[in-house]
Design a protein around this motif. Structure first.
Motif, PDB file in Angstrom:
ATOM      1  N   GLY A   1      21.861  68.524  27.784  1.00  0.00           N
ATOM      2  CA  GLY A   1      21.515  69.927  28.488  1.00  0.00           C
ATOM      3  C   GLY A   1      20.282  69.624  29.404  1.00  0.00           C
ATOM      4  O   GLY A   1      19.750  70.749  29.868  1.00  0.00           O
ATOM      5  N   ILE A   2      19.665  68.501  29.611  1.00  0.00           N
ATOM      6  CA  ILE A   2      18.867  68.306  30.400  1.00  0.00           C
ATOM      7  C   ILE A   2      19.421  67.341  31.941  1.00  0.00           C
ATOM      8  O   ILE A   2      19.455  66.106  31.163  1.00  0.00           O
ATOM      9  N   ALA A   3      19.444  67.789  32.579  1.00  0.00           N
ATOM     10  CA  ALA A   3      20.462  67.054  33.839  1.00  0.00           C
ATOM     11  C   ALA A   3      19.696  65.507  34.102  1.00  0.00           C
ATOM     12  O   ALA A   3      20.181  64.627  34.297  1.00  0.00           O
ATOM     13  N   GLU A   4      18.272  65.789  34.265  1.00  0.00           N
ATOM     14  CA  GLU A   4      17.448  64.502  34.658  1.00  0.00           C
ATOM     15  C   GLU A   4      17.499  63.633  33.581  1.00  0.00           C
ATOM     16  O   GLU A   4      17.636  62.423  33.972  1.00  0.00           O
ATOM     17  N   LEU A   5      17.518  63.966  32.461  1.00  0.00           N
ATOM     18  CA  LEU A   5      17.667  62.989  31.055  1.00  0.00           C
ATOM     19  C   LEU A   5      19.092  62.100  31.316  1.00  0.00           C
ATOM     20  O   LEU A   5      19.431  60.976  31.023  1.00  0.00           O
ATOM     21  N   ASP A   6      20.076  63.196  31.460  1.00  0.00           N
ATOM     22  CA  ASP A   6      21.528  62.588  31.622  1.00  0.00           C
ATOM     23  C   ASP A   6      21.818  61.594  33.024  1.00  0.00           C
ATOM     24  O   ASP A   6      22.466  60.493  32.751  1.00  0.00           O
ATOM     25  N   ARG A   7      21.070  61.866  33.921  1.00  0.00           N
ATOM     26  CA  ARG A   7      21.054  61.175  35.003  1.00  0.00           C
ATOM     27  C   ARG A   7      20.279  59.823  34.801  1.00  0.00           C
ATOM     28  O   ARG A   7      21.080  58.522  35.295  1.00  0.00           O
ATOM     29  N   ALA A   8      19.456  59.587  34.223  1.00  0.00           N
ATOM     30  CA  ALA A   8      18.638  58.481  33.831  1.00  0.00           C
ATOM     31  C   ALA A   8      19.566  57.531  32.940  1.00  0.00           C
ATOM     32  O   ALA A   8      19.568  56.449  33.037  1.00  0.00           O
TER      33      ALA A   8
ATOM     34  N   GLY B   1      14.984  59.922  36.364  1.00  0.00           N
ATOM     35  CA  GLY B   1      14.914  61.264  36.197  1.00  0.00           C
ATOM     36  C   GLY B   1      13.758  61.793  36.410  1.00  0.00           C
ATOM     37  O   GLY B   1      12.327  61.090  35.960  1.00  0.00           O
ATOM     38  N   VAL B   2      13.467  62.785  37.087  1.00  0.00           N
ATOM     39  CA  VAL B   2      11.980  63.325  37.385  1.00  0.00           C
ATOM     40  C   VAL B   2      11.878  64.492  36.819  1.00  0.00           C
ATOM     41  O   VAL B   2      12.518  65.513  36.988  1.00  0.00           O
ATOM     42  N   PHE B   3      10.683  64.793  36.378  1.00  0.00           N
ATOM     43  CA  PHE B   3      10.061  65.712  35.658  1.00  0.00           C
ATOM     44  C   PHE B   3       8.780  66.213  35.967  1.00  0.00           C
ATOM     45  O   PHE B   3       7.898  65.537  36.703  1.00  0.00           O
ATOM     46  N   ALA B   4       8.551  67.622  35.973  1.00  0.00           N
ATOM     47  CA  ALA B   4       7.003  67.980  36.217  1.00  0.00           C
ATOM     48  C   ALA B   4       6.650  68.671  34.732  1.00  0.00           C
ATOM     49  O   ALA B   4       7.156  69.360  34.084  1.00  0.00           O
ATOM     50  N   MET B   5       5.310  68.357  34.502  1.00  0.00           N
ATOM     51  CA  MET B   5       4.949  68.841  33.218  1.00  0.00           C
ATOM     52  C   MET B   5       4.043  70.165  33.691  1.00  0.00           C
ATOM     53  O   MET B   5       3.131  70.278  34.474  1.00  0.00           O
ATOM     54  N   GLU B   6       4.510  71.106  32.936  1.00  0.00           N
ATOM     55  CA  GLU B   6       4.087  72.520  33.248  1.00  0.00           C
ATOM     56  C   GLU B   6       3.787  73.167  31.806  1.00  0.00           C
ATOM     57  O   GLU B   6       3.931  72.435  30.860  1.00  0.00           O
ATOM     58  N   GLY B   7       3.263  74.372  31.984  1.00  0.00           N
ATOM     59  CA  GLY B   7       2.528  75.009  30.814  1.00  0.00           C
ATOM     60  C   GLY B   7       3.795  75.122  29.731  1.00  0.00           C
ATOM     61  O   GLY B   7       3.458  75.304  28.348  1.00  0.00           O
ATOM     62  N   ALA B   8       5.024  75.518  30.082  1.00  0.00           N
ATOM     63  CA  ALA B   8       6.043  75.535  28.983  1.00  0.00           C
ATOM     64  C   ALA B   8       6.761  74.315  28.871  1.00  0.00           C
ATOM     65  O   ALA B   8       8.142  74.383  28.412  1.00  0.00           O
ATOM     66  N   GLY B   9       6.301  72.957  29.082  1.00  0.00           N
ATOM     67  CA  GLY B   9       7.149  71.949  28.729  1.00  0.00           C
ATOM     68  C   GLY B   9       7.428  71.248  30.209  1.00  0.00           C
ATOM     69  O   GLY B   9       6.756  71.467  31.166  1.00  0.00           O
TER      70      GLY B   9
ATOM     71  N   ALA C   1       9.859  70.442  33.141  1.00  0.00           N
ATOM     72  CA  ALA C   1      10.638  70.975  34.147  1.00  0.00           C
ATOM     73  C   ALA C   1      11.483  70.031  34.919  1.00  0.00           C
ATOM     74  O   ALA C   1      10.638  69.016  35.310  1.00  0.00           O
ATOM     75  N   GLU C   2      12.659  70.067  35.071  1.00  0.00           N
ATOM     76  CA  GLU C   2      13.337  69.087  35.784  1.00  0.00           C
ATOM     77  C   GLU C   2      13.185  69.377  37.432  1.00  0.00           C
ATOM     78  O   GLU C   2      12.702  70.545  37.754  1.00  0.00           O
ATOM     79  N   VAL C   3      13.044  68.547  38.214  1.00  0.00           N
ATOM     80  CA  VAL C   3      12.694  68.500  39.353  1.00  0.00           C
ATOM     81  C   VAL C   3      13.918  67.986  40.281  1.00  0.00           C
ATOM     82  O   VAL C   3      14.073  66.698  40.457  1.00  0.00           O
ATOM     83  N   PRO C   4      14.697  68.665  40.782  1.00  0.00           N
ATOM     84  CA  PRO C   4      16.056  68.584  41.566  1.00  0.00           C
ATOM     85  C   PRO C   4      15.665  67.738  42.911  1.00  0.00           C
ATOM     86  O   PRO C   4      16.545  67.128  43.364  1.00  0.00           O
ATOM     87  N   ASN C   5      14.409  68.046  43.658  1.00  0.00           N
ATOM     88  CA  ASN C   5      14.165  67.568  44.858  1.00  0.00           C
ATOM     89  C   ASN C   5      12.685  66.998  44.616  1.00  0.00           C
ATOM     90  O   ASN C   5      11.779  67.514  44.893  1.00  0.00           O
TER      91      ASN C   5
ATOM     92  N   THR D   1      20.179  55.948  43.398  1.00  0.00           N
ATOM     93  CA  THR D   1      21.236  56.519  44.390  1.00  0.00           C
ATOM     94  C   THR D   1      20.437  57.676  45.143  1.00  0.00           C
ATOM     95  O   THR D   1      20.831  58.528  45.981  1.00  0.00           O
ATOM     96  N   ARG D   2      19.107  57.937  44.576  1.00  0.00           N
ATOM     97  CA  ARG D   2      18.214  59.073  44.994  1.00  0.00           C
ATOM     98  C   ARG D   2      17.222  58.681  46.012  1.00  0.00           C
ATOM     99  O   ARG D   2      16.343  57.996  45.544  1.00  0.00           O
ATOM    100  N   PRO D   3      17.235  59.102  47.233  1.00  0.00           N
ATOM    101  CA  PRO D   3      16.125  58.888  48.057  1.00  0.00           C
ATOM    102  C   PRO D   3      15.047  60.098  47.676  1.00  0.00           C
ATOM    103  O   PRO D   3      15.294  61.123  47.351  1.00  0.00           O
ATOM    104  N   VAL D   4      13.806  59.398  47.853  1.00  0.00           N
ATOM    105  CA  VAL D   4      12.604  60.122  47.457  1.00  0.00           C
ATOM    106  C   VAL D   4      11.669  59.742  48.414  1.00  0.00           C
ATOM    107  O   VAL D   4      11.236  58.700  48.855  1.00  0.00           O
TER     108      VAL D   4
END
Length: 453
Positions: free
Chosen positions: A74-81, A264-272, A274-278, A303-306
């Motif tokens: 259910g978390i795309a960034e976790l599945d990617r990693a 997998g890239v995430f951003a720490m926000e107030g509600a936990g 959040a996935e970072v697609p870009n 395979t992900r350019p950053v």
């Protein structure tokens, strides 16, 4: 006749010694050897292990076998990693610094799995059940049908799970708090971590439950406990990032069911989390006017350019002062090498100047393809002439001053063009990929370009 023996086990590296000593001979740590009862039995040479065993069936490599079915977290960034989803019956170890967000990520994943109709169990050995519930409410997951327990006894956990249908996901937070009554010693010791993990992994393999173990890390960033723990699991995940920065990176360093080149890239926000697609949006600074001492480098994670912003600051000092060299997010030895190449091959001296280098966003660069971007930022800061804001820079710099080509340059340039960059400063043999290119065969040519010669 068998005779029992005692042994001393290092709590830092897991090495075994027949006698106590103040310093471990393998990891050089002090006062880490603890006496443990040994279950090893010494046999005489007359015993023959080739008889009396059970014959096992041997199979060939050409047998047809289906790929493991994966369960979406259910978390795309976790599945990617982890390679496309959670494999039933697999065991994963998630490690990271305290407070980085390991428990938050796994609670979100358990809630997503439970909401999809599959069972999820979250076992906490560090927090009470009410504390986990409060976190779930803060994350907006209070209604998820996750089954919780605060227990550290492995026997109690397995007895509880054996009573009903096996869950699709079992989270143990953390393995260093688990305790097995079959082994002497306090929770967190080498023998307890090894025995507890072994019993939990055995349950996961037999019942088809995906197991995720949370692991603590030491002050040098390595996973606490015995090294054998990393060999026992199917995947080892590192959750990286600075608590002072918003982003988090989930990276697989071992994966039996997929590659280790995705993140997998995430951003720490107030509600936990959040996935970072870009992810490039996290590491780029939006400016109206160009600023000297900055260069944009298209990094590659799997395979992900950053796109990463490299920042440099050069301060001239009075005669006789000792200059400082500081690098954050970049290897200090490689910075010294680039400064030497710039002086020896291009005639630019930094001997009377302090040099500070920073990778924006707290990102850590290890790609040698960033050499040219670092050099461009240094020369730009020294001359106070900005690199064009619409340009990206990539290339490896040799000690001879040659600019060498880098891998996957087409993929990097394609991402740069997608994000609106119009020009790329690249090695001489690099092909254009929908973007205007300026080719450099030697570092001196780049210096001339920055200085406007």
């Amino acid at each position: 006749m068998a005779k029992p023996k005692s042994r001393y086990v290092c709590q830092a590296c897991g090495s075994v010694s027949s006698r106590w000593q103040g310093q471990c001979a393998d990891c050089a740590e002090w006062n880490t050897l603890v006496q443990e009862a040994s279950n090893v039995t010494v046999f005489s040479a007359r015993h023959d292990l080739s008889a009396g065993g059970r014959a096992v069936e041997l199979v060939g490599l050409d047998a047809d076998i289906a790929l493991p079915e994966r369960v979406p977290s259910g978390i795309a960034e976790l599945d990617r990693a982890i390679g496309g989803g959670i494999v039933p019956g697999s065991a994963m170890l998630l490690a990271g610094d305290p407070g980085i967000g390991k428990s938050t990520l796994l609670l979100q994943a358990a809630a997503k799995v439970a909401l999809s109709g599959r069972g999820a169990v979250y076992i906490s050995g560090e927090e009470a059940v009410d504390q986990v519930r409060l976190r779930a409410l803060r994350l907006g997951l209070g209604g998820a049908p996750v089954r919780l327990a605060a227990v550290t006894s492995v026997r109690d956990i397995l007895t509880t799970l054996q009573a009903g249908p096996p869950p699709a996901l079992l989270v143990i937070d953390s393995v260093q708090t688990m305790h097995s009554d079959l082994i002497e010693g306090a929770p967190g010791t080498v023998s307890q971590v090894r025995a507890s993990a072994l019993e939990l992994i055995r349950f996961a393999k037999e019942r088809g439950t995906a197991l995720i173990l949370v692991g603590h890390v030491t002050k040098d960033g390595s996973i606490a406990g015995p090294r054998v723990l990393e060999h026992m699991v199917d995947a080892v995940l590192n959750f990286e990032g600075e608590r002072s920065h918003q982003y988090r990176i989930l990276r697989a360093v071992k994966n039996r069911f997929g590659g280790t080149d995705e993140i997998g890239v995430f951003a720490m926000e107030g509600a936990g989390l959040a996935e970072v697609p870009n992810p490039s949006a996290l590491f780029l600074t939006k400016r109206d006017d160009p600023v000297s001492g900055t260069a944009i480098f298209p990094a590659l994670e799997g395979t992900r350019p950053v796109l990463i912003e490299v920042q440099a600051l050069v301060m001239r000092l009075a005669s006789g002062a000792t200059p400082r060299r500081s690098a954050v997010g970049w290897d200090g030895g490689r910075l010294a090498m680039l400064l030497a190449v710039l002086e020896a091959r291009c005639g630019i001296s930094f001997a009377a100047a302090e040099v500070y280098l920073n990778v924006a966003g707290g990102y850590r660069l290890q790609d040698p393809a960033a050499d040219l971007a670092v050099a461009a930022a240094l020369v730009s800061a020294m001359a106070e002439r900005p690199v064009p804001a619409e340009a990206v820079v990539l290339g490896e710099v040799a000690l001879s001053g040659e600019v060498r080509p880098v891998a996957h340059s087409a993929l990097r340039l394609k991402e740069a063009a997608k994000l609106g960059f119009e020009e790329a400063w690249v090695p001489g043999s690099t092909e254009a990929n929908g973007i205007k290119v300026a080719r450099f065969g030697a570092l001196r040519q780049l210096v001339d370009r920055v200085l406007g010669r």
